[in-house]
Every structure is written in C-alpha cells, then in structure tokens.
Design a protein around this motif. Structure first.
Motif, PDB file in Angstrom:
ATOM      1  N   GLY A   1       0.805  -1.208   0.000  1.00 28.51           N
ATOM      2  CA  GLY A   1       0.000   0.000   0.000  1.00 28.51           C
ATOM      3  C   GLY A   1       0.842   1.264   0.000  1.00 28.51           C
ATOM      4  N   THR A   2       0.157   2.401   0.056  1.00 29.26           N
ATOM      5  CA  THR A   2       0.799   3.710   0.157  1.00 29.26           C
ATOM      6  C   THR A   2       0.286   4.383   1.421  1.00 29.26           C
ATOM      7  OG1 THR A   2       0.940   3.948  -2.250  1.00 29.26           O
ATOM      8  CG2 THR A   2       1.097   5.961  -0.943  1.00 29.26           C
ATOM      9  N   ILE A   3       1.191   4.926   2.227  1.00 29.76           N
ATOM     10  CA  ILE A   3       0.833   5.583   3.485  1.00 29.76           C
ATOM     11  C   ILE A   3       0.875   7.095   3.290  1.00 29.76           C
ATOM     12  CG2 ILE A   3       1.457   5.919   5.906  1.00 29.76           C
ATOM     13  CD1 ILE A   3       2.796   3.168   5.822  1.00 29.76           C
ATOM     14  N   VAL A   4      -0.138   7.784   3.788  1.00 29.70           N
ATOM     15  CA  VAL A   4      -0.203   9.240   3.717  1.00 29.70           C
ATOM     16  C   VAL A   4      -0.304   9.803   5.127  1.00 29.70           C
ATOM     17  CG1 VAL A   4      -1.506  11.230   2.860  1.00 29.70           C
ATOM     18  CG2 VAL A   4      -1.338   9.147   1.461  1.00 29.70           C
ATOM     19  N   VAL A   5       0.506  10.811   5.428  1.00 27.20           N
ATOM     20  CA  VAL A   5       0.459  11.475   6.729  1.00 27.20           C
ATOM     21  C   VAL A   5       0.447  12.981   6.527  1.00 27.20           C
ATOM     22  CG1 VAL A   5       1.605   9.620   8.010  1.00 27.20           C
ATOM     23  CG2 VAL A   5       2.984  11.411   6.942  1.00 27.20           C
ATOM     24  N   GLY A   6      -0.146  13.700   7.480  1.00 26.95           N
ATOM     25  CA  GLY A   6      -0.116  15.150   7.452  1.00 26.95           C
ATOM     26  C   GLY A   6       1.238  15.663   7.902  1.00 26.95           C
ATOM     27  N   ASN A   7       1.485  16.944   7.653  1.00 20.49           N
ATOM     28  CA  ASN A   7       2.795  17.480   8.005  1.00 20.49           C
ATOM     29  C   ASN A   7       2.913  17.855   9.474  1.00 20.49           C
ATOM     30  OD1 ASN A   7       1.035  19.871   7.385  1.00 20.49           O
ATOM     31  ND2 ASN A   7       2.863  20.982   7.999  1.00 20.49           N
ATOM     32  N   ARG A   8       1.792  17.822  10.201  1.00 19.18           N
ATOM     33  CA  ARG A   8       1.875  18.179  11.623  1.00 19.18           C
ATOM     34  C   ARG A   8       0.674  17.623  12.362  1.00 19.18           C
ATOM     35  NH1 ARG A   8       6.218  18.895  14.566  1.00 19.18           N
ATOM     36  NH2 ARG A   8       5.854  20.138  16.397  1.00 19.18           N
ATOM     37  N   GLY A   9       0.885  17.136  13.570  1.00 18.28           N
ATOM     38  CA  GLY A   9      -0.209  16.596  14.357  1.00 18.28           C
ATOM     39  C   GLY A   9      -0.643  17.540  15.454  1.00 18.28           C
ATOM     40  N   LEU A  10      -1.357  17.003  16.430  1.00 17.82           N
ATOM     41  CA  LEU A  10      -1.910  17.825  17.507  1.00 17.82           C
ATOM     42  C   LEU A  10      -0.851  18.376  18.444  1.00 17.82           C
ATOM     43  CD1 LEU A  10      -5.057  15.715  18.469  1.00 17.82           C
ATOM     44  CD2 LEU A  10      -5.028  17.952  17.362  1.00 17.82           C
ATOM     45  N   GLY A  11       0.302  17.714  18.505  1.00 22.71           N
ATOM     46  CA  GLY A  11       1.298  18.121  19.478  1.00 22.71           C
ATOM     47  C   GLY A  11       2.262  19.174  18.994  1.00 22.71           C
ATOM     48  N   GLY A  12       2.079  19.703  17.782  1.00 23.97           N
ATOM     49  CA  GLY A  12       3.075  20.590  17.200  1.00 23.97           C
ATOM     50  C   GLY A  12       2.866  22.051  17.525  1.00 23.97           C
ATOM     51  N   PHE A  13       3.958  22.809  17.396  1.00 20.79           N
ATOM     52  CA  PHE A  13       3.907  24.248  17.593  1.00 20.79           C
ATOM     53  C   PHE A  13       4.169  24.997  16.294  1.00 20.79           C
ATOM     54  CE2 PHE A  13       5.012  22.475  21.724  1.00 20.79           C
ATOM     55  CZ  PHE A  13       4.086  23.089  22.540  1.00 20.79           C
ATOM     56  N   ASN A  14       5.170  24.540  15.523  1.00 22.42           N
ATOM     57  CA  ASN A  14       5.554  25.213  14.293  1.00 22.42           C
ATOM     58  C   ASN A  14       4.961  24.468  13.114  1.00 22.42           C
ATOM     59  OD1 ASN A  14       6.757  26.398  12.107  1.00 22.42           O
ATOM     60  ND2 ASN A  14       8.823  26.306  12.916  1.00 22.42           N
ATOM     61  N   PRO A  15       4.026  25.061  12.361  1.00 17.13           N
ATOM     62  CA  PRO A  15       3.377  24.352  11.263  1.00 17.13           C
ATOM     63  C   PRO A  15       4.317  24.031  10.103  1.00 17.13           C
ATOM     64  CG  PRO A  15       2.747  26.660  11.237  1.00 17.13           C
ATOM     65  CD  PRO A  15       3.503  26.443  12.516  1.00 17.13           C
ATOM     66  N   LEU A  16       5.505  24.661  10.076  1.00 15.92           N
ATOM     67  CA  LEU A  16       6.449  24.361   9.006  1.00 15.92           C
ATOM     68  C   LEU A  16       7.143  23.030   9.218  1.00 15.92           C
ATOM     69  CD1 LEU A  16       8.185  27.822   8.481  1.00 15.92           C
ATOM     70  CD2 LEU A  16       6.454  26.755   7.038  1.00 15.92           C
ATOM     71  N   MET A  17       7.207  22.572  10.455  1.00 17.82           N
ATOM     72  CA  MET A  17       7.986  21.391  10.779  1.00 17.82           C
ATOM     73  C   MET A  17       7.126  20.142  10.764  1.00 17.82           C
ATOM     74  SD  MET A  17      10.926  22.773  11.208  1.00 17.82           S
ATOM     75  CE  MET A  17      11.989  21.678  12.148  1.00 17.82           C
ATOM     76  N   LEU A  18       7.768  19.019  10.432  1.00 17.98           N
ATOM     77  CA  LEU A  18       7.084  17.741  10.419  1.00 17.98           C
ATOM     78  C   LEU A  18       7.059  17.164  11.826  1.00 17.98           C
ATOM     79  CD1 LEU A  18       5.787  15.469   8.738  1.00 17.98           C
ATOM     80  CD2 LEU A  18       8.074  14.528   8.414  1.00 17.98           C
ATOM     81  N   GLY A  19       5.914  16.586  12.223  1.00 17.63           N
ATOM     82  CA  GLY A  19       5.768  16.038  13.557  1.00 17.63           C
ATOM     83  C   GLY A  19       6.456  14.700  13.726  1.00 17.63           C
ATOM     84  N   SER A  20       6.489  14.239  14.970  1.00 18.22           N
ATOM     85  CA  SER A  20       7.191  13.000  15.299  1.00 18.22           C
ATOM     86  C   SER A  20       6.545  11.785  14.646  1.00 18.22           C
ATOM     87  CB  SER A  20       7.247  12.815  16.816  1.00 18.22           C
ATOM     88  OG  SER A  20       5.934  12.788  17.372  1.00 18.22           O
ATOM     89  N   VAL A  21       5.218  11.789  14.517  1.00 15.87           N
ATOM     90  CA  VAL A  21       4.539  10.664  13.872  1.00 15.87           C
ATOM     91  C   VAL A  21       4.926  10.587  12.399  1.00 15.87           C
ATOM     92  CG1 VAL A  21       2.303   9.741  13.152  1.00 15.87           C
ATOM     93  CG2 VAL A  21       2.613  10.599  15.483  1.00 15.87           C
ATOM     94  N   GLY A  22       4.924  11.749  11.736  1.00 16.92           N
ATOM     95  CA  GLY A  22       5.321  11.765  10.329  1.00 16.92           C
ATOM     96  C   GLY A  22       6.749  11.299  10.130  1.00 16.92           C
ATOM     97  N   LEU A  23       7.665  11.780  10.979  1.00 21.27           N
ATOM     98  CA  LEU A  23       9.061  11.368  10.872  1.00 21.27           C
ATOM     99  C   LEU A  23       9.227   9.882  11.143  1.00 21.27           C
ATOM    100  CD1 LEU A  23      10.970  14.318  12.585  1.00 21.27           C
ATOM    101  CD2 LEU A  23      11.086  13.635  10.181  1.00 21.27           C
ATOM    102  N   GLY A  24       8.568   9.400  12.195  1.00 20.20           N
ATOM    103  CA  GLY A  24       8.669   7.986  12.531  1.00 20.20           C
ATOM    104  C   GLY A  24       8.103   7.091  11.445  1.00 20.20           C
ATOM    105  N   THR A  25       6.999   7.521  10.857  1.00 19.15           N
ATOM    106  CA  THR A  25       6.385   6.749   9.775  1.00 19.15           C
ATOM    107  C   THR A  25       7.284   6.717   8.550  1.00 19.15           C
ATOM    108  OG1 THR A  25       4.179   7.367  10.560  1.00 19.15           O
ATOM    109  CG2 THR A  25       4.354   6.530   8.313  1.00 19.15           C
ATOM    110  N   ALA A  26       7.821   7.880   8.176  1.00 20.24           N
ATOM    111  CA  ALA A  26       8.674   7.961   6.992  1.00 20.24           C
ATOM    112  C   ALA A  26       9.964   7.179   7.173  1.00 20.24           C
ATOM    113  CB  ALA A  26       8.987   9.426   6.679  1.00 20.24           C
TER     114      ALA A  26
END
Length: 302
Positions: free
Chosen positions: A109-134
């Motif tokens: 399959g193909t996995i899609v994640v948003g660039n930031r989750g609920l725990g983020g402060f800076n919308p430019l940065m990728l969240g921990s879930v996105g980094l861990g998934t990638a």
C-alpha cells in the motif's frame, strides 16, 4: 487490533488521522490520490490505548475509544461528501500511530500522513509521527505539505543523486503519467562531499561535474525510453545545500519524489532519514513521496 469496518485492501491508500486540521487535509488529499490510483482508501487512528492502560482509568480508555471512532466516522463522512464513489474503510487501533500506520500500510500500500499533528507548535515542521512513519516504512510514504498554497503546477519533481535512483525516477514518471503532468529530474551535488574539505583544483571540479552530469543523463535516457509519451527534463545543480535546492524547486511542483534513504545512527542502532531528506520533509512546499531504500555508502547522505 480493533476495526470499525473491515481490514483494508492490500493496495489501499492508508491515511492516519488524529483530529488535527493537517490530518483532515491529509485525509481529503489521500482520498483524491486513491481515486487517481483506482484504489480504496483506508483511514486509521492509532489511539495508543495499550501504552496508556497502566496510567489511566478504564473509563478514560473508553472515552478515548469513543472519541477515536467518532473521529473516524466524521472523517469518512467528509471523504464521502467529496468523493461519493470511493470505497472507504476505517480502523481504530489500540497501538501507537506509527506502529498502526506501518502495519496498515503492509507491503504493497501507500501511506499518507499530514505534516503536523496535535502536538506541534511550528506548522512548518514535520511532527514526530510523520518522521517515525517515513523513517521506518517498507512501503511508499507521502507527507502532505503545501496543498493549501496554490493550484496544480503540472509538474512532478524527482530528486536524482545517481544511477541508484533510477527506481525513484521511474516511480516519479508513473506519478507524472497519473497526473497528466511533466517530469523534472533534478540532480544536486555538493563539491565538498565529492572531494572532501580540501579546496579542489579547477580540473577536479570539471571532472566531478562531468561525472555527475553523466549519471543524471543515464537516468534521464532510461526514463525517456520507458515513458516515450512523457515530457521529461533534467537539470543538474551544484550547491552546498541539497535540501535547500530541493525545497526551493518544490515551489513549482505538485509532488516531490525522492528516495527515503536510511543513514546509520552514530551508535549504529538502526537507520534514520538522511540529512537532505529530513530537511525536505520539514520545509517542502508540496507533498513529498518517499520511496523506501536502504542503500549504503554515498547514497546514505541524502
């Protein structure tokens, strides 16, 4: 694992949601991709109730479960309103988000994640879930960025370091065909990575540039041969910041495709995303598609 509907198709587009606005945008974008690919959409929510069980009451766990299922139902309804013919499944998981996404994505399959989750402060940065998934996925991962900024540009951009990125370029070509877009192959090289920290002679620079141009041309020729109906252009650029060039180029692309290389950690404990990949995921202006790769040597720097 608990599922609110059924298990996903092996080739589903899987998207994770957590209640954040970015995840909602990612779900709608993933739905569009599922339609484009002719695949089902699988929406998952990793509540991590297994990890919380020792620290919170059963009543709290039940509230988390109810909220998670409501989130899945609401997201599925929003997708159905936009794409009424799309087949959608949902899944509530007791595992954490990264584990849930990796398991749901499977091998095909193909996995899609948003660039930031609920725990983020800076919308430019990728969240921990996105980094861990990638970083840990064995299947392609798309990080949704920049979809609110502009309309479609009609270009798919592929980062090509050397001949080992042919698979990445071929994948990007198929993505361009799906979008009826053109393909741009971009090769960025850093002279100090090529020769070390000692200032090179002019002849050395010319020789190094020639080698890089030849590697890019070989990939370009192969893509031309395999996709004769596709408009393909290639460009090589010298810079001290590979990520910087790719981020700037992403302003003019609908999708950036690159190899998700894994660089060994300082202690040798597993593998992570390389420096350039990490930088692009944090700052790109368009969605980024990572193709799993475990190359070593010079390729691990990206």
């Amino acid at each position: 694992m608990e599922s609110t509907i059924r298990t996903p198709d092996a080739s589903s587009v899987t998207v994770g949601v957590d209640g954040s606005e970015q995840a909602h945008h990612a779900a709608l974008w993933a739905a569009g991709e599922a339609v484009r690919r002719g695949r089902p959409l699988h929406i998952v929510h990793g509540a991590d109730t297994e990890g919380r069980a020792l620290y919170v009451s059963p009543e709290t766990i039940e509230k988390v479960r109810v909220a998670g299922r409501e989130l899945l139902d609401d997201t599925a309804k929003a997708v159905a309103a936009e794409y009424p013919g799309l087949h959608v499944t949902t899944e509530f998981s007791r595992s954490d988000a990264v584990t849930t996404l990796h398991r749901a994505g499977g091998l095909y399959g193909t996995i899609v994640v948003g660039n930031r989750g609920l725990g983020g402060f800076n919308p430019l940065m990728l969240g921990s879930v996105g980094l861990g998934t990638a970083a840990g996925a064995r299947t392609p991962v798309i990080v949704v960025r920049g979809v609110e900024e502009t309309e479609e540009r009609g270009t798919v951009l592929a980062a090509v370091r050397d001949e080992h990125d042919l698979v990445c370029a071929q994948y990007a070509a198929r993505e361009a065909e799906l979008r009826k877009a053109s393909l741009r192959l971009l090769h960025v090289w850093n002279i100090f990575q090529s020769v070390g920290n000692v200032a090179p002679m002019l002849d050395d620079v010319d020789e190094i540039a020639g080698r890089h141009a030849s590697a890019l041309q070989a990939v370009t020729d192969t893509v031309h041969d395999e996709f004769p109906g596709l408009t393909v252009e290639s460009h090589a650029e010298k810079s001290v910041s590979v990520a910087g060039v790719l981020v700037e180029a992403s302003r003019h692309a609908d999708l950036l495709v690159m190899g998700g290389r894994r660089a060994p950690t300082p202690l040798g404990l597993g593998r992570n995303l390389g420096r350039a990949t990490h930088g692009v995921l944090h700052h790109a202006h368009c969605p980024v598609l990572l193709i799993p790769r475990t190359g070593t040597g010079s390729g691990s720097r990206s």
